[in-house]
Scaffold this active site. Sequence first.
Site, short mmCIF file in Angstrom:
data_model
loop_
_atom_site.label_atom_id
_atom_site.label_comp_id
_atom_site.label_asym_id
_atom_site.label_seq_id
_atom_site.Cartn_x
_atom_site.Cartn_y
_atom_site.Cartn_z
N SER A 140 0.89 -1.36 0.13
CA SER A 140 -0.04 -0.04 -0.03
C SER A 140 0.80 1.37 0.05
O SER A 140 2.04 1.27 0.40
CB SER A 140 -0.76 -0.11 1.34
OG SER A 140 -1.54 1.27 1.43
N TYR A 155 -1.02 -0.89 10.17
CA TYR A 155 -1.43 -1.22 8.71
C TYR A 155 -0.16 -0.77 8.18
O TYR A 155 0.63 -1.58 7.27
CB TYR A 155 -2.70 -0.44 8.50
CG TYR A 155 -2.89 -0.83 6.94
CD1 TYR A 155 -3.51 -1.81 6.48
CD2 TYR A 155 -2.90 0.17 6.04
CE1 TYR A 155 -3.84 -2.25 4.99
CE2 TYR A 155 -3.11 0.18 4.80
CZ TYR A 155 -3.55 -1.17 4.32
OH TYR A 155 -3.95 -1.33 2.93
P1 NAD Z 1 -11.71 -5.71 0.36
O1 NAD Z 1 -12.11 -5.36 1.85
O2 NAD Z 1 -12.64 -5.51 -0.80
O3 NAD Z 1 -11.26 -7.35 0.03
C1 NAD Z 1 -10.26 -7.87 1.04
C2 NAD Z 1 -10.61 -9.15 1.15
O4 NAD Z 1 -9.80 -10.01 1.78
C3 NAD Z 1 -12.18 -9.69 1.60
O5 NAD Z 1 -12.70 -10.48 0.56
C4 NAD Z 1 -11.88 -10.33 2.61
O6 NAD Z 1 -12.90 -11.22 3.14
C5 NAD Z 1 -10.57 -10.74 2.35
N1 NAD Z 1 -9.91 -11.28 3.81
C6 NAD Z 1 -9.81 -10.59 4.83
N2 NAD Z 1 -9.20 -11.39 5.94
C7 NAD Z 1 -8.81 -12.51 5.34
C8 NAD Z 1 -8.00 -13.68 5.64
N3 NAD Z 1 -7.77 -13.86 7.02
N4 NAD Z 1 -8.02 -14.88 4.98
C9 NAD Z 1 -8.47 -14.66 3.40
N5 NAD Z 1 -9.03 -13.59 3.11
C10 NAD Z 1 -9.30 -12.50 4.09
O7 NAD Z 1 -10.60 -4.84 0.29
P2 NAD Z 1 -9.61 -4.30 -1.15
O8 NAD Z 1 -9.68 -2.77 -1.03
O9 NAD Z 1 -9.84 -4.93 -2.49
O10 NAD Z 1 -8.22 -4.92 -0.49
C11 NAD Z 1 -7.47 -5.66 -1.28
C12 NAD Z 1 -5.80 -5.53 -0.82
O11 NAD Z 1 -5.45 -4.40 -1.36
C13 NAD Z 1 -5.78 -5.63 0.72
O12 NAD Z 1 -4.48 -6.08 0.88
C14 NAD Z 1 -5.52 -3.85 0.82
O13 NAD Z 1 -4.71 -3.79 2.25
C15 NAD Z 1 -4.79 -3.62 -0.51
N6 NAD Z 1 -5.06 -2.04 -0.39
C16 NAD Z 1 -6.16 -1.54 -0.59
C17 NAD Z 1 -6.40 -0.24 -0.85
C18 NAD Z 1 -7.44 0.41 -1.04
O14 NAD Z 1 -7.78 1.80 -1.05
N7 NAD Z 1 -8.68 -0.17 -1.13
C19 NAD Z 1 -5.13 0.74 -0.95
C20 NAD Z 1 -3.89 -0.01 -0.84
C21 NAD Z 1 -4.06 -1.29 -0.69
#
Ligand code: NAD
Length: 249
Positions: A140, A155
Amino acid sequence: MLLADKVCVVTGAASRRGIGRATAKLFALHGGRAIILDLDAEQAQAAASELGEAHRGIACDVTDKDACTAAIEQVVAEFGRIDVLVNNAGITQPLKLMDIGPRNYDAVLDVNLRGTLYMSQAAVPHMRKQRSGSIICMSSVSAQRGGGIFGGPHYSAAKAGALGLAKAMARELGPDNVRVNSITPGLIQTDITGDKLTDELKAEIIKGIPLSRLGNAEDIARACLFLASDLSSYITGATIDVNGGMLIH
Ligand code: NAD
């Protein structure tokens, strides 16, 4: 078809508006076989069946080492190999430094960092045997600038840890022809932000983004496709910023 017949595992890929789901969908469009891992079996299977018969959904909590091993064994038993692993599962908590308790720390570090280690450990023996593979770790912008907008310091630490882990894996696995790279998304509109992304906050954030918009899950999926495919055949240990210019460094 950039991923013809490649077996691609994406963790945390059941969430409807999520980065993992968009990535699995794009992989499938490019000929890959998408294996969706997530906490809930039914949701993972439903997400996979939307993509078509060739794809699978498996329940896997990435913080559970045995579950990670079992999921990868299931994939290899059915398809004979694993070509791509996207360590995408993640959670965040918008806490200030002094509010982070032991449980908060464990939860956030476990999913984002421990999960990346366990899933990679499960996949690597097969990739080594094949002498090919691509691992993508979802970090991130929060790791690089000391906090995104929705992540607390724990985080940032977890995502910075994931960057270090990915680089070390890239160094160790290069001789096996297994590439490991990271993506550092900026603010992407998914459900991870909960209901905290109000219109006013959105407008304020966009002022600091040269491309003048928030990201969407497909923006990240396309970077995953590049790193998963042979388009990036000589790239390992790299970090690709997909943030609209929010952080230029
Ligand atoms: P999201 O909440 O839509 O998806 C995350 C998914 O991870 C969910 O489906 C959840 O059920 C699953 N999950 C959570 N804990 C879990 C576990 N223990 N085992 C298996 N699955 C698990 O979020 P997103 O925004 O799509 O995030 C995806 C990735 O991108 C994450 O690693 C997040 O930190 C990263 N990220 C997101 C953003 C943003 O702005 N959305 C920015 C930087 C990084």
